[in-house]
Design a protein around this motif. Structure first.
Motif, PDB file in Angstrom:
ATOM      1  N   ASP A 159      97.245 -60.115  -1.541  1.00 55.36           N
ATOM      2  CA  ASP A 159      98.253 -59.316  -2.218  1.00 55.36           C
ATOM      3  C   ASP A 159      99.621 -59.613  -1.634  1.00 55.36           C
ATOM      4  OD1 ASP A 159      96.939 -58.035  -0.044  1.00 55.36           O
ATOM      5  OD2 ASP A 159      97.930 -56.148  -0.495  1.00 55.36           O
ATOM      6  N   ALA A 160     100.563 -59.845  -2.532  1.00 56.86           N
ATOM      7  CA  ALA A 160     101.924 -60.177  -2.118  1.00 56.86           C
ATOM      8  C   ALA A 160     102.877 -59.159  -2.713  1.00 56.86           C
ATOM      9  CB  ALA A 160     102.289 -61.583  -2.607  1.00 56.86           C
ATOM     10  N   TYR A 161     103.950 -58.896  -1.982  1.00 57.25           N
ATOM     11  CA  TYR A 161     104.944 -57.935  -2.439  1.00 57.25           C
ATOM     12  C   TYR A 161     106.311 -58.536  -2.201  1.00 57.25           C
ATOM     13  CZ  TYR A 161     100.780 -55.129  -1.779  1.00 57.25           C
ATOM     14  OH  TYR A 161      99.489 -54.673  -1.827  1.00 57.25           O
ATOM     15  N   SER A 162     107.140 -58.504  -3.230  1.00 55.57           N
ATOM     16  CA  SER A 162     108.471 -59.072  -3.033  1.00 55.57           C
ATOM     17  C   SER A 162     109.520 -57.986  -3.138  1.00 55.57           C
ATOM     18  CB  SER A 162     108.731 -60.190  -4.052  1.00 55.57           C
ATOM     19  OG  SER A 162     108.820 -59.674  -5.354  1.00 55.57           O
ATOM     20  N   PHE A 163     110.632 -58.211  -2.430  1.00 54.63           N
ATOM     21  CA  PHE A 163     111.722 -57.230  -2.321  1.00 54.63           C
ATOM     22  C   PHE A 163     113.027 -57.916  -2.666  1.00 54.63           C
ATOM     23  CE2 PHE A 163     108.253 -55.799   0.173  1.00 54.63           C
ATOM     24  CZ  PHE A 163     108.259 -54.415   0.065  1.00 54.63           C
ATOM     25  N   HIS A 164     113.793 -57.282  -3.535  1.00 54.55           N
ATOM     26  CA  HIS A 164     115.000 -57.920  -4.048  1.00 54.55           C
ATOM     27  C   HIS A 164     116.147 -56.937  -4.147  1.00 54.55           C
ATOM     28  CE1 HIS A 164     112.294 -61.177  -5.287  1.00 54.55           C
ATOM     29  NE2 HIS A 164     111.472 -60.188  -5.565  1.00 54.55           N
ATOM     30  N   ALA A 165     117.345 -57.539  -4.131  1.00 51.02           N
ATOM     31  CA  ALA A 165     118.537 -56.710  -4.286  1.00 51.02           C
ATOM     32  C   ALA A 165     118.844 -56.474  -5.761  1.00 51.02           C
ATOM     33  CB  ALA A 165     119.731 -57.384  -3.604  1.00 51.02           C
ATOM     34  N   THR A 166     118.432 -57.407  -6.597  1.00 48.49           N
ATOM     35  CA  THR A 166     118.781 -57.278  -8.015  1.00 48.49           C
ATOM     36  C   THR A 166     117.580 -57.557  -8.916  1.00 48.49           C
ATOM     37  OG1 THR A 166     119.316 -59.619  -8.286  1.00 48.49           O
ATOM     38  CG2 THR A 166     121.100 -58.172  -7.531  1.00 48.49           C
ATOM     39  N   ASP A 167     117.685 -57.091 -10.142  1.00 52.08           N
ATOM     40  CA  ASP A 167     116.666 -57.346 -11.152  1.00 52.08           C
ATOM     41  C   ASP A 167     116.511 -58.827 -11.428  1.00 52.08           C
ATOM     42  OD1 ASP A 167     115.327 -55.098 -12.014  1.00 52.08           O
ATOM     43  OD2 ASP A 167     117.051 -54.390 -13.166  1.00 52.08           O
ATOM     44  N   GLU A 168     117.642 -59.525 -11.472  1.00 48.68           N
ATOM     45  CA  GLU A 168     117.602 -60.946 -11.790  1.00 48.68           C
ATOM     46  C   GLU A 168     116.799 -61.691 -10.730  1.00 48.68           C
ATOM     47  OE1 GLU A 168     120.976 -59.380 -11.467  1.00 48.68           O
ATOM     48  OE2 GLU A 168     120.148 -58.631 -13.361  1.00 48.68           O
ATOM     49  N   CYS A 169     117.044 -61.307  -9.493  1.00 48.68           N
ATOM     50  CA  CYS A 169     116.353 -61.954  -8.384  1.00 48.68           C
ATOM     51  C   CYS A 169     114.854 -61.677  -8.472  1.00 48.68           C
ATOM     52  CB  CYS A 169     116.921 -61.456  -7.060  1.00 48.68           C
ATOM     53  SG  CYS A 169     116.199 -62.257  -5.638  1.00 48.68           S
ATOM     54  N   ALA A 170     114.497 -60.426  -8.802  1.00 51.22           N
ATOM     55  CA  ALA A 170     113.083 -60.063  -8.942  1.00 51.22           C
ATOM     56  C   ALA A 170     112.451 -60.850 -10.090  1.00 51.22           C
ATOM     57  CB  ALA A 170     112.937 -58.562  -9.176  1.00 51.22           C
TER      58      ALA A 170
END
Length: 568
Positions: A159-170
RNA sequence: CGGGGCGUAGCGCAGCCUGGCAGCGCGCCUGCUUUGGGAGCAGGAUGUCGGAGGUUCGAAUCCUCUCGCCCCGACCA
């Protein structure tokens, strides 16, 4: 590895409690043994295969820029209370108490833990984005575990989880993971499709499931034959059709007919001598938005997931007989839209019906010549289950076909659901506090191995694709008591190992037949058989497990020929 | 949770209805023969008959309770 030294207990007969091929073959080939319902031991052969899957996943995740972490299996209840899932998750969440009577759970997934980890470690947008993954044991106390590793209670998952500052980045990372998953399953040698999926209770904006095509799969998937549209039937749409052109003179007057004891679509249409598609099936649902009636043409079924979305409801359940009676004034089986007080949601298929038949909302009676536009009001949605041959919702000409699949991977764009609930925030360039935008990406490791077997087997056993095979090749001396045979076998075994291959040598003092059967069962891609007869000519036999192609080669060339066979 | 079924040797099963020495096949051990597709012969080991209680002179078998497992359904990141 020498067979004689390995814990490799193969079974001649199918275990009685296995019901899908992969489970039978995993048990028979000595990969797994059951410990309790939905809980398994991995024996050496099984552990090797799982390690192969993990290796591929790890390599691709690392290459995609993700970082490996390890989170605990036992998690304090506080984190789950913060996200609200301690209450929401239900009985699948196995809750335990420690000696101090503190509450914990066995983690079925790790959104809470990772969110907690990141909120404690990341302050600034400069530290983003991050993609963190683990390969870890999960526990879900499934109501009904089945199918071996395919649906266990304890299972290993990446399982991987990503964290972003913006929607575009996500969104970029979502695409990155989409591509990474495609590479992973390609490398595993699987025939799969990425399909649009329902986001379920984990929530989030959109989502794809990676499905391995297999008749034993638990999910049904609708595919377009013309474009790339593919979706889980739970959400698959149907091309909208214009309402049928209506000619008021063909609309006849409503008549009431007596239909004693005729409740089901089959019974009613048989009794009235008409086709099921002329019936307006009326189902009463109990929802968090109140009691509603759902209408669909008699030859189709309601899809409750789609109904739920159409209504914007959290919960949708067929009403009890009691509620049906209270709502319609008739026993179950005689409901119809006319005169109903509750909200009515109708499928588009109902709009096409001319002079249809409905329940009369009275015991043992139906109405004929009911015409939707003329006789009742309803809100129209796409809420029926897709069937083979339905029009594709995405393109103009395609039709949908339904096939079954095994969900081996699932990617979600989560948004800020968890970061908001758990106050996981960072400072953006303007110095403003914002919640992380998150994504999450899972792969069932054991399920991937099981799916591979579902796709790659024959009547004799498993046919491993090389990337998942527990060994690359097997050396099989027919008669271990023959000195010449063993000399050649040992030499070849050593040469193959020195060449960097993983080799299993069946050095057991058993009859040839026994060893051949086991070799086929275990499914190692290439087998070298060393027998006295051929050896006299200086030859050994190379056999590919897939296709069964056999070639005789010179002993001295054998190592090189094995290598060639593995590539071919 | 609702419905159905099953627990007897390592595995697959019979025996239970109609109570009376615990069985069969495969596997396992020993010996001989055999050795290219799950060998043959001879000998051998292995059971709290899932558990507890009851009925009975006597229970794998009948009764009660209980635990585990499986199937169908509902449920499902």
């Amino acid at each position: 590895m020498r067979f004689s030294k390995m814990l490799l207990p193969t079974l001649k007969e199918d275990p009685s409690d296995a019901d899908v091929i992969s489970q039978k073959l995993m048990m028979r080939s000595g990969m797994i043994r059951k410990v309790a319902a939905g809980i398994y031991n991995l024996l050496p052969l099984g552990a090797r295969v799982i390690a192969k899957v993990e290796g591929i996943v790890r390599a691709e995740m690392n290459a995609a820029g993700a970082q490996e972490v390890v989170m605990p299996v036992v998690v304090p209840s506080e984190l789950w209370k913060e996200s609200g899932r301690w209450e929401a998750y239900g009985k699948e969440l196995l809750r335990v108490k420690d000696r101090h009577d503190r509450e914990f759970c066995l983690a079925p997934t790790h959104e809470e833990v990772i969110t907690d980890m990141v909120r404690g470690a990341v302050r600034s947008y400069k530290e983003l984005p991050l993609n963190l993954y683990q390969i870890q044991t999960k526990f879900r106390d499934e109501i009904r575990p089945r199918f071996g590793l395919m649906r266990g209670r304890e299972f290993t998952m990446k399982d991987a989880y990503s964290f972003h500052a913006t929607d575009e980045c996500a969104a970029r990372e979502y695409k990155n993971m989409f591509d990474t998953y495609s590479r992973i399953f390609e490398r595993c040698g699987l025939e799969f499709r990425a399909v649009e999926a329902d986001t379920g209770s984990i929530g989030g904006a959109f989502s794809h499931e990676f499905m391995v095509m297999a008749d034993t799969g638990e999910d049904a998937i609708a595919f377009c034959n013309a474009c790339s549209y593919a979706a889980n039937v739970e959400r698959a749409g149907i091309r909208a059709t214009a309402p049928a052109a209506r000619d008021s003179c063909v609309e006849k007057n409503i008549e009431r007919v007596s239909t004693p004891g005729k409740k089901s679509v089959e019974e009613v249409s048989g009794f009235i001598k008409t086709s099921p598609k002329n019936l307006i099936k009326t189902l009463i649902y109990d929802t968090d938005k109140g009691v509603i009636a759902a209408l669909v043409a008699g030859n189709f079924d309601i899809n409750e997931m789609k109904l739920k979305r159409a209504l914007g409801a959290e919960r949708v359940r067929l009403a009890t007989d009691e509620t049906v009676t209270k709502t319609t004034g008739a026993p179950t089986g005689f409901a119809g839209p006319m005169g109903l007080k509750c909200r009515i949601a109708a499928d588009y298929s109902v709009r096409q019906i001319v002079n249809g038949i409905t329940g009369a909302n009275a015991a043992d009676a139906h109405l004929t010549n009911v015409n939707p536009a003329r006789d009742f009001k309803a809100e129209y949605f796409d809420i029926r289950a897709v069937v083979n041959g339905d029009g594709c919702p995405r393109c103009a000409n395609g039709t949908l076909a339904i096939r079954r699949g095994i969900e081996v991977g699932h990617i979600f764009k989560l948004g800020a659901k968890y970061s908001e609930a758990m106050k996981a925030t960072f400072l953006d360039p303007a110095g403003k506090v914002r919640p992380f935008i998150m994504g999450c990406y899972g792969i069932g490791i054991g399920r991937t191995a099981a799916a591979s077997i579902e796709q790659n087997h024959d009547e004799f056993g498993i046919i491993w694709p090389r990337p998942l095979a527990p060994f690359d090749c097997e050396v099989l001396p027919v008669n271990v008591k023959d000195a010449g045979t063993m000399k050649a076998a040992e030499a070849l075994y050593a040469a193959l190992k020195d060449g960097g291959l993983e080799v299993l040598m069946d050095d057991r003092d058993d009859r040839a037949g026994v060893k051949f059967k086991d070799a086929d069962l275990i499914g190692i891609p290439v087998r070298v058989t060393i027998g006295e007869r051929n050896l006299k000519q200086g030859l050994v036999e190379i056999k590919k497990r897939r296709g069964g192609e056999v070639t005789l080669v010179r002993v001295d060339d054998a190592a090189g020929e094995v290598r060639k066979a593995l590539e071919g």
